[in-house]
Scaffold this active site. Structure first.
Site, mmCIF file in Angstrom:
data_model
loop_
_atom_site.group_PDB
_atom_site.id
_atom_site.type_symbol
_atom_site.label_atom_id
_atom_site.label_comp_id
_atom_site.label_asym_id
_atom_site.label_seq_id
_atom_site.Cartn_x
_atom_site.Cartn_y
_atom_site.Cartn_z
ATOM 1 N N THR A 89 0.866 -1.185 0.000
ATOM 2 C CA THR A 89 0.000 0.000 0.000
ATOM 3 C C THR A 89 0.903 1.236 0.000
ATOM 4 O O THR A 89 1.104 1.861 1.044
ATOM 5 C CB THR A 89 -0.941 0.007 1.224
ATOM 6 O OG1 THR A 89 -0.197 -0.321 2.403
ATOM 7 C CG2 THR A 89 -2.077 -0.976 1.047
ATOM 8 N N THR A 124 -1.166 -2.154 5.523
ATOM 9 C CA THR A 124 -1.406 -0.939 6.298
ATOM 10 C C THR A 124 -2.264 0.036 5.505
ATOM 11 O O THR A 124 -1.954 0.371 4.361
ATOM 12 C CB THR A 124 -0.078 -0.263 6.671
ATOM 13 O OG1 THR A 124 0.741 -1.214 7.351
ATOM 14 C CG2 THR A 124 -0.314 0.944 7.569
ATOM 15 N N CYS A 264 7.264 1.680 5.081
ATOM 16 C CA CYS A 264 6.393 1.734 6.260
ATOM 17 C C CYS A 264 6.386 3.118 6.892
ATOM 18 O O CYS A 264 5.464 3.898 6.682
ATOM 19 C CB CYS A 264 6.810 0.677 7.281
ATOM 20 S SG CYS A 264 6.535 -1.013 6.744
#
Length: 424
Positions: A89, A124, A264
């Site tokens: 993502t 996420t 991240c």
């Protein structure tokens, strides 16, 4: 719906840093089908090789011996009853959430899902994505209804690439579901292989929000220490010495300055920021933290220029060695590495630059970053030296015993995010 379905068959969609370790773990107790859209990725896994270095050849062989299969053909997923989605993502060039991989996975699930199946998302996302975006796609394509025909849930991944201590099986796993029955079934499946315990979140949105603030919190704290490092560098105070002194207080929270890249910490805050903006809020602290951390690669390059100017050396005439190209130490992942920002700015000044990193795969660098002066061979580094500046970008353990002295020019200086001469 009966949640007591025996003999689950696990389907893991996305075999990257998150999906492959999870598939190998589940293979210890279940029949597992791993799926990835990349045939190259599937082929390397089937050859017992993991370019992410998260799963050893021995662990892969054990998983295959237990019946795990890996494929790029979605039809082999139809036999599964419990689907786990672990696709990327990312954000786009405008730092806006890019849900294309999630949408594609949801459409595919809509084509293969059967009544009684479970779908769990691990990617996420911002709060609301699972219920407001993913599940409606599955329902539309399949003609099935969530909580009538199938169950859904969210269990955020907590993988720390390169970390051999906090592995997928011993980290506490948050689980959530579209119904109490879904939470029970999802929790039971995960707890059968997870030794770190299960935490049942009260809702899917809570689980999504918990994950996204984990990384956003780290981003804000690192931004603070990065800004502090800029101040102390200007004052000619060693930042690491300051941190060591401050850390003697019992409630000092220790963070280290550095380049914040990867998929991240440098990405997830944008998801929460965007969701807040859609609700008329403008989260200034999170936004400014992102700005600080996004700037650090360029700041490091400018520090190199300043160091050369003090020596009376023109940056266009300098030979510069950059140590490290992955986004974090002891990890081969080069996605969104901020070393690239440092490199491109220095190349823009006309400097002769060599990037050395024996941890990452040169072929991966060539695929993702075209025409950069990269090498994983220290003999090549020697052949291009000696160097006027050594730029410490990534603190791989393998650099500790490196004979940097053999490639230094007279008067060579060290640069890093922290005080010059200290390896970051």
């Amino acid at each position: 719906m009966d949640c007591n379905i025996p003999n689950e068959r696990i389907g893991v969609i996305g075999l990257g840093y998150v999906g492959l370790p999870l598939a190998a773990l589940f293979a210890s107790r279940y029949k597992v089908t791993g799926y990835d859209i990349s045939t190259r990725r599937v082929e390397e896994i089937n050859d017992l090789q993991d370019s992410t270095r998260e799963v050893s050849p021995e662990a892969l062989e054990a998983a295959f011996n237990n019946g795990m299969t890996c494929t790029a053909l979605k039809r082999y997923l139809r036999e599964c009853t419990f689907y786990i989605v672990a696709v990327p993502t990312p954000v786009n060039s405008n730092h806006e959430p890019d849900l294309r991989h999630l949408a594609s996975a949801s459409r595919m699930l809509g084509e293969i899902i059967s009544r009684g199946d479970v779908v769990v998302f691990e990617s996420t996302v911002y709060p609301g994505t699972t219920e407001e975006y993913c599940i409606p796609i599955i329902e539309k394509v399949s003609g099935l209804k969530c909580d009538r025909d199938f169950m859904a849930g969210y269990s955020p991944e907590r993988v720390n690439p390169g970390d051999k201590v906090h592995t997928v099986e011993n980290i506490c796993k948050i689980v959530s579901g579209s119904s109490p029955e879904a939470v029970e079934r999802i929790g039971r499946v995960y707890s059968s292989v997870i030794t770190g315990g299960i935490y049942k979140a009260p809702s899917i949105k809570v689980a999504e929000a918990a994950k996204i603030i984990e990384n956003t919190q780290r981003d804000v704290n690192i931004a603070f220490i990065n800004e502090v490092a800029k101040v102390f560098n200007a004052l000619e105070i060693d930042t690491k010495e300051v941190i060591e002194a401050a850390a003697t207080k019992w409630n000092f929270i220790r963070f280290e300055p550095g380049l914040v890249g990867g998929h991240c910490i440098s990405v997830d805050p944008y998801y929460l920021i965007k969701k807040a903006e859609l609700h008329g809020l403008h989260p200034r602290l999170m936004t400014e933290a992102r700005n600080v951390n996004e700037s650090m690669g360029y700041y490091l390059a400018d520090s190199v220029v300043e160091a050369l100017n003090k020596r009376g050396k023109r940056v266009s005439e300098a030979k510069i060695l950059i140590l490290g190209f992955s986004f974090k130490k002891d990890c081969p992942d080069i996605r969104n590495t901020k070393t690239y920002d440092t490199l491109t700015r220095l190349l823009g000044y006309g400097s002769h630059v060599v990037v050395y990193d024996p941890v990452v795969d040169p072929a991966a660098v060539a695929r993702e970053y075209a025409d950069i002066p990269f090498t994983g061979d220290f003999e090549s580094v020697k052949g291009s030296g000696p160097y006027d500046v050594v730029v410490h970008c990534v603190a791989h353990k393998c650099f500790n015993g490196l004979d940097i002295g053999s490639v230094r020019a007279p008067g060579c200086v060290d640069c890093g995010i922290v005080s010059p001469g200290v390896n970051v």
